[in-house]
Design a protein around this motif. Structure first.
Motif, mmCIF file in Angstrom:
data_model
loop_
_atom_site.group_PDB
_atom_site.id
_atom_site.type_symbol
_atom_site.label_atom_id
_atom_site.label_comp_id
_atom_site.label_asym_id
_atom_site.label_seq_id
_atom_site.Cartn_x
_atom_site.Cartn_y
_atom_site.Cartn_z
ATOM 1 N N CYS A 378 0.787 -1.109 -0.050
ATOM 2 C CA CYS A 378 -0.096 -0.028 -0.109
ATOM 3 C C CYS A 378 0.811 1.102 0.180
ATOM 4 O O CYS A 378 1.567 1.490 0.850
ATOM 5 C CB CYS A 378 -1.040 -0.107 1.236
ATOM 6 N N PRO A 379 0.797 2.000 -0.987
ATOM 7 C CA PRO A 379 1.676 3.162 -1.203
ATOM 8 C C PRO A 379 1.239 4.499 -0.070
ATOM 9 O O PRO A 379 2.310 5.207 0.016
ATOM 10 C CB PRO A 379 1.315 3.916 -2.531
ATOM 11 N N VAL A 380 0.152 4.357 0.514
ATOM 12 C CA VAL A 380 -0.076 5.331 1.414
ATOM 13 C C VAL A 380 0.036 4.555 2.933
ATOM 14 O O VAL A 380 -0.246 5.514 3.943
ATOM 15 C CB VAL A 380 -1.480 6.082 1.381
ATOM 16 N N ILE A 382 -1.529 2.420 4.648
ATOM 17 C CA ILE A 382 -2.635 2.154 5.490
ATOM 18 C C ILE A 382 -2.878 0.578 5.557
ATOM 19 O O ILE A 382 -2.022 -0.206 4.804
ATOM 20 C CB ILE A 382 -3.791 2.803 5.267
ATOM 21 N N PRO A 384 -5.037 -2.469 4.490
ATOM 22 C CA PRO A 384 -6.504 -2.697 3.688
ATOM 23 C C PRO A 384 -6.870 -4.032 4.168
ATOM 24 O O PRO A 384 -8.100 -4.043 4.206
ATOM 25 C CB PRO A 384 -5.685 -2.979 2.057
ATOM 26 N N CYS A 407 -7.141 6.684 1.547
ATOM 27 C CA CYS A 407 -6.862 5.494 0.260
ATOM 28 C C CYS A 407 -6.907 6.264 -0.938
ATOM 29 O O CYS A 407 -7.966 7.109 -1.288
ATOM 30 C CB CYS A 407 -7.760 4.536 0.623
ATOM 31 N N ILE A 408 -5.777 6.295 -1.655
ATOM 32 C CA ILE A 408 -5.917 6.795 -3.275
ATOM 33 C C ILE A 408 -6.636 5.821 -4.111
ATOM 34 O O ILE A 408 -6.612 6.095 -5.460
ATOM 35 C CB ILE A 408 -4.440 7.188 -3.662
ATOM 36 N N GLU A 409 -7.407 4.844 -3.838
ATOM 37 C CA GLU A 409 -7.832 3.857 -4.515
ATOM 38 C C GLU A 409 -7.009 3.316 -5.826
ATOM 39 O O GLU A 409 -7.365 3.425 -7.149
ATOM 40 C CB GLU A 409 -9.388 4.529 -5.089
ATOM 41 N N CYS A 410 -5.777 3.058 -5.555
ATOM 42 C CA CYS A 410 -4.862 2.665 -6.699
ATOM 43 C C CYS A 410 -5.149 1.206 -7.078
ATOM 44 O O CYS A 410 -4.770 0.647 -7.999
ATOM 45 C CB CYS A 410 -3.512 2.558 -6.266
ATOM 46 N N GLY A 411 -5.872 0.310 -6.204
ATOM 47 C CA GLY A 411 -5.993 -1.025 -6.842
ATOM 48 C C GLY A 411 -4.844 -1.976 -6.163
ATOM 49 O O GLY A 411 -5.061 -3.270 -6.664
ATOM 50 N N CYS A 413 -3.699 -3.450 -3.513
ATOM 51 C CA CYS A 413 -4.102 -4.326 -2.688
ATOM 52 C C CYS A 413 -4.824 -5.417 -3.477
ATOM 53 O O CYS A 413 -4.563 -6.582 -3.160
ATOM 54 C CB CYS A 413 -4.694 -3.719 -1.645
ATOM 55 N N ILE A 424 -11.527 -2.277 -3.000
ATOM 56 C CA ILE A 424 -12.004 -1.071 -3.622
ATOM 57 C C ILE A 424 -13.334 -0.765 -3.519
ATOM 58 O O ILE A 424 -13.809 0.495 -3.238
ATOM 59 C CB ILE A 424 -11.747 -0.754 -5.206
#
Ligand code: SF4
Ligand code: SF4
Length: 443
Positions: A378-380, A382, A384, A407-411, A413, A424
């Motif tokens: 997870c890039p931020v 957190i 998941p 969450c930046i909803e990058c997907g 995870c 997501i």
């Protein structure tokens, strides 16, 4: 070379597809039978129609507007007749009020008038010109650009970054924009810097677009305060907060905005649209789109008029190949799967990707096996795994305690999870609940 701390380097075959698309020049396509202009293509208040059914409209004519500050007007991308004003299906599966226009083949255009060089030095006139042209962020989020150009007075902007990350596979629209419209991107960056009073400008481009790096470096060589920054090709390098951390070494605080660290990030195509709006008074009525995926007969970059149905684009680009499993608008990681191809291109549409059934699989979510992969990637930073489990048992407040809103909803995870958990969907559900609760408390 700069890079984000956590992310994913996609398998080489994706990079090959992206490189092939990066070599394709932007092509024009024919006019569709109808143009559909949804009244909400941006974050903020929807616009309201200012034309009537039966009225003739010209290319660039304003057809909808709003008095709200966080909103943007809409313009006709064709000349023709307003056939209907009615709810039509949007890419998110919801119906939205839309102006439907039957194009003629005359391409009659209103006369555009830009600002003089002197006028373009006035920040208020620039903001007004950008607003009038309906410019919104073209990277997908659709935030009205004149609002972004109006940072809070107590948060001065020092650095402006042009986002050339375009880190998802199958997309090359910005890559081609750099090569074919680089002068406008650079001009847009200079306009943004002058408008918000920034001292430094950066153009961040990933190294899988090396020709774009060279081209922009050459164009910007005489600008003492603008640097082209080569970035490692890693997902999600193009996310706003990640890009700021990579280029400026500053971390946007949890729940904060780029202006909290004196930065402003703008997508490359949006910078070109700002230049066109300010110099030529040209509204945002078309955009570059990548059309790709193994389910397409060929990979193509096109200039699409806003409002063109996706079905027309697919047909114009040679149609499908093989058995199609899914058609996505946007990138494969953050895009939205369509269930109806009649939906139109909007200002934030960066790509149309057709996947074959071999490329797609139907997830079968299972309980977490506590492997920790989602946490590692997870890039931020957190968690998941915990967040998704709390949301599943309707403990959204606990998910909020674990910073779900960051969450930046990058997907990523979902991409790495062996239990194929639907992060997501769960996270979006939690965010919507938290925002609704905050609004209730504000009343
Ligand atoms: S929790 Fe959000 S930010 Fe973290 S990997 Fe998943 S989608 Fe990306
Ligand atoms: S990746 Fe999936 S299985 Fe592994 S810890 Fe995260 S949620 Fe659990």
């Amino acid at each position: 070379m700069k890079r984000i701390k956590r992310g994913l380097i996609f398998p080489e075959r994706y990079d090959e597809a992206k490189k092939a698309l990066g070599r394709k020049k932007i092509e024009e396509i024919s006019l569709p039978e109808e143009i559909i202009i949804p009244m909400s293509q941006h974050i903020g208040a929807p616009a309201s129609p200012i034309v009537s059914v039966g009225e003739r409209v010209l290319v660039g004519q304003k057809v909808a507007d709003s008095e709200a500050f966080i909103s943007a007007p809409m313009h006709s991308s064709v000349s023709g007749e307003v056939k209907a004003i009615e709810p039509r299906l949007g890419g998110d599966g919801k119906k939205v009020l839309s102006i439907v226009i039957t194009p003629d083949d005359k391409e009659e255009t209103i006369s555009f008038k830009g600002l003089s060089d002197e006028e373009a030095k006035d920040p208020d006139r620039v903001r007004a010109a950008v607003r009038e042209a309906g410019v919104v962020g073209m990277g997908g989020a659709g935030f009205p650009t004149h609002v972004k150009l109006t940072p809070p007075k107590d948060k001065p902007i020092f650095d402006v970054i042009i986002n050339g990350g375009e880190c998802e596979p199958y997309l090359a629209a910005d890559h081609r924009n750099f090569l074919e419209r680089g002068d406008k991107i650079l001009d847009g960056l200079k306009i943004i810097m002058a408008t918000v009073g920034a001292k430094r400008g950066y153009i961040g481009i990933e190294t899988n677009k090396i020709d774009a790096i060279y081209h922009m470096d050459k164009l910007a060589s005489s600008e003492g305060n603008i640097k082209v920054m080569p970035l490692n090709a890693i997902y999600p390098q193009g996310a706003e907060k990640q890009l700021i951390e990579t280029i400026l070494g500053k971390e946007v605080p949890s729940g904060g905005l780029p202006s909290d660290v004196g930065a402003l990030v703008q997508n490359a195509g949006t910078a070109a649209a700002i230049s066109e709006a300010v110099r030529g008074g040209r509204p945002l009525i078309e955009r570059t789109i990548s059309v790709s995926g193994h389910g397409m007969a060929s990979f193509t970059n096109i200039r699409a008029k806003i409002g063109t149905p996706i079905s027309h684009i697919i047909e114009e680009c040679g149609g499908f190949k093989g058995k199609i499993g899914k058609v996505v608008v946007g990138g494969p990681m953050t895009g939205v799967a369509l269930f109806d191809l009649s939906v139109p291109v909007i200002k934030g549409t960066s790509g149309v990707i057709a996947f074959t059934v071999e490329d797609t699989s139907i997830p079968n979510p299972r309980p977490c096996i506590r492997c920790g992969r989602c946490v590692d990637i997870c890039p931020v930073r957190i968690m998941p795994n915990y967040i998704s489990q709390y949301i599943e048992v309707d403990q959204v407040d606990r998910a909020d305690d674990f910073d779900v809103m960051d969450c930046i909803e990058c997907g990523l995870c979902s991409y790495v999870c062996p239990a194929t958990r639907p992060f997501i969907q769960l996270i979006r559900h939690a965010k919507a609940k938290i925002i609704a609760e905050q609004k209730r408390e504000e009343k």
